[in-house]
Scaffold this active site. Structure first.
Site, PDB file in Angstrom:
ATOM      1  N   LYS A   1      55.468 -16.515  64.242  1.00  0.00           N
ATOM      2  CA  LYS A   1      54.779 -17.767  63.679  1.00  0.00           C
ATOM      3  C   LYS A   1      54.471 -17.531  62.068  1.00  0.00           C
ATOM      4  O   LYS A   1      54.028 -16.689  61.666  1.00  0.00           O
ATOM      5  CB  LYS A   1      53.437 -17.567  64.292  1.00  0.00           C
ATOM      6  CG  LYS A   1      52.238 -18.544  63.954  1.00  0.00           C
ATOM      7  CD  LYS A   1      50.875 -18.357  64.812  1.00  0.00           C
ATOM      8  CE  LYS A   1      49.949 -19.074  64.380  1.00  0.00           C
ATOM      9  NZ  LYS A   1      48.684 -18.972  65.081  1.00  0.00           N
TER      10      LYS A   1
ATOM     11  N   LYS B   1      57.367 -20.874  66.036  1.00  0.00           N
ATOM     12  CA  LYS B   1      56.271 -21.872  65.589  1.00  0.00           C
ATOM     13  C   LYS B   1      55.952 -22.068  64.021  1.00  0.00           C
ATOM     14  O   LYS B   1      56.032 -20.935  63.331  1.00  0.00           O
ATOM     15  CB  LYS B   1      55.027 -21.647  66.366  1.00  0.00           C
ATOM     16  CG  LYS B   1      53.871 -22.396  65.707  1.00  0.00           C
ATOM     17  CD  LYS B   1      52.601 -21.726  66.175  1.00  0.00           C
ATOM     18  CE  LYS B   1      51.276 -22.491  65.911  1.00  0.00           C
ATOM     19  NZ  LYS B   1      50.209 -21.985  66.339  1.00  0.00           N
TER      20      LYS B   1
HETATM   21  C1  PBG Z   1      45.342 -20.288  66.248  1.00  0.00           C
HETATM   22  C2  PBG Z   1      46.331 -21.234  66.105  1.00  0.00           C
HETATM   23  C3  PBG Z   1      46.908 -22.128  65.406  1.00  0.00           C
HETATM   24  C4  PBG Z   1      47.599 -23.011  66.014  1.00  0.00           C
HETATM   25  C5  PBG Z   1      47.889 -22.441  67.158  1.00  0.00           C
HETATM   26  N1  PBG Z   1      47.210 -21.650  67.447  1.00  0.00           N
HETATM   27  C6  PBG Z   1      46.364 -22.479  64.061  1.00  0.00           C
HETATM   28  C7  PBG Z   1      46.855 -21.568  62.984  1.00  0.00           C
HETATM   29  O1  PBG Z   1      47.386 -20.455  62.929  1.00  0.00           O
HETATM   30  O2  PBG Z   1      45.913 -21.745  61.876  1.00  0.00           O
HETATM   31  C8  PBG Z   1      48.407 -24.224  65.361  1.00  0.00           C
HETATM   32  C9  PBG Z   1      48.989 -25.128  66.279  1.00  0.00           C
HETATM   33  C10 PBG Z   1      49.438 -26.613  65.695  1.00  0.00           C
HETATM   34  O3  PBG Z   1      49.214 -26.853  64.349  1.00  0.00           O
HETATM   35  O4  PBG Z   1      49.507 -27.464  66.366  1.00  0.00           O
HETATM   36  N2  PBG Z   1      45.715 -19.061  65.547  1.00  0.00           N
END
Ligand code: PBG
Length: 336
Positions: free
Chosen positions: A205, A258
């Site tokens: 991520k 992601k």
């Molecule tokens: C929470 C989380 C996030 C997303 C999914 N889980 C946001 C972040 O890390 O700031 C992003 C999902 C999206 O942009 O659709 N940690």
């Protein structure tokens, strides 16, 4: 197999197989199907609440009763899995509602599993929506730099995952990017008797600007600092493989990359290196950019959406997490 030298003919006629849709369909390498789709949903307290997210047309914050209606529609279209994010009544420095038995996600899971026993309910396990400062873990008191304390966070994440399993979640999905969270969650689940509950790890991520619209939807923008001390540097592909290797070693059943579209190289390497069930998360801005350009008449939004998801499949994704899941599933029903 090397196909470049497959014949001695002066001209290889590749267009023969492109003449009709029937022929193209016959030799098509990659397909979308509704079984691969996961719809992310935002749930909040109240009744009859259907609050539009302005930066994500077609996406809403839903109270549990409205969530049930939304899921019924998704199921009719053929979508069989959802990923839940919760908006708590109160945020605090311990993310208390993240692991409360009466927390919003726990309530939503119970209701969804009661109404739709066949639905795959996946829960996002993170603390950012529940923390007053909006970071994904515990921040030392008085710290304004956003340095998240790794090991103190693990305990709260594990508690959160167990509370989701207790509510009936079919799979838990940690998205925090703390080191050791998959092991901590696996051990806590096993100890509580949830040996059969799989973990989908947000393994690679990245600290991405593509999450912008989500932070409006989930009301989870950090109040100070940013997420770069825990989420990955977008420049790093090798490190992504190390992140995935670690999560696999700690017990991840499904791994995720992601965002998706800007990280197809990572997706490809993760799938070919580990061969595990691999999810691509087409994040909020991937959706919003397509919607915005479509609304201006600059692109055919549905066609671009389709092509992007197909690219993720081609790169190796087995599971597609997308805000467009319902529209895509409807289109699949029409073309079937
Ligand atoms: C929470 C989380 C996030 C997303 C999914 N889980 C946001 C972040 O890390 O700031 C992003 C999902 C999206 O942009 O659709 N940690």
């Amino acid at each position: 197999m090397n196909t470049w030298f497959a014949g001695e003919f002066p001209v290889r006629r590749l267009r023969r197989l492109r003449q009709t849709e029937a022929l193209r369909r016959l030799v098509r390498e990659t397909r979308l199907s509704a079984e691969q789709l996961v719809l992310p949903l935002f749930v909040r307290h109240g009744r009859g609440v259907r609050q539009p997210v302005s930066s994500m047309p077609g996406v809403f914050q839903l109270s549990v009763d409205e969530l049930v209606k939304e899921v019924a529609t998704a199921q009719e279209a053929g979508v069989g899995a959802v990923l839940l994010f919760g908006l708590p009544a109160r945020k605090d420095a311990r993310a208390s509602e993240a692991y409360a038995a009466q927390g919003i996600v726990q309530k939503a899971v119970r209701e969804l599993k009661r109404t739709f026993p066949q639905l795959v309910v996946i829960t996002d396990v993170c603390l950012c929506e529940y923390m007053s400062h909006g970071h994904c873990g515990v921040v030392a008191q008085g710290d304004r730099t956003g340095r998240v304390l790794n090991d103190a966070t693990l305990k709260l994440l594990a508690k959160t995952a167990v509370s989701h399993a207790e509510a009936g979640a079919d799979m838990v999905a940690p998205s925090d990017m703390m080191d050791g969270r998959v092991r901590a969650i696996r051990e806590a689940l096993d100890e509580a008797g949830w040996v059969e509950t799989p973990i989908m790890a947000y393994a690679a991520k990245f600290a991405s600007a593509f999450y912008g619209p989500f932070r409006e939807a989930a009301e989870s923008a950090p109040g100070f600092g940013d997420r770069r001390s825990y989420q990955m540097d977008p420049a790093n592909g090798e490190e992504a493989l190390r992140e995935v290797a670690l999560d696999v070693a700690e017990g991840a059943d499904v791994v995720m990359v992601k965002p998706a579209l800007a990280y197809l190289d990572v997706l490809y390497r993760v799938k070919t290196t580990f061969g595990l069930p691999t999810a691509a998360y087409a994040v909020s801005a991937e959706y919003s950019m397509i919607q915005a350009a479509g609304a201006k008449g600059w692109i055919d939004a549905a066609a671009v959406q389709w092509e992007c998801l197909l690219a993720m499949r081609r790169a190796g994704a087995d599971i597609l997490i997308t805000y467009a899941a319902v529209e895509v599933a409807r289109r699949l029903q029409k073309t079937a």
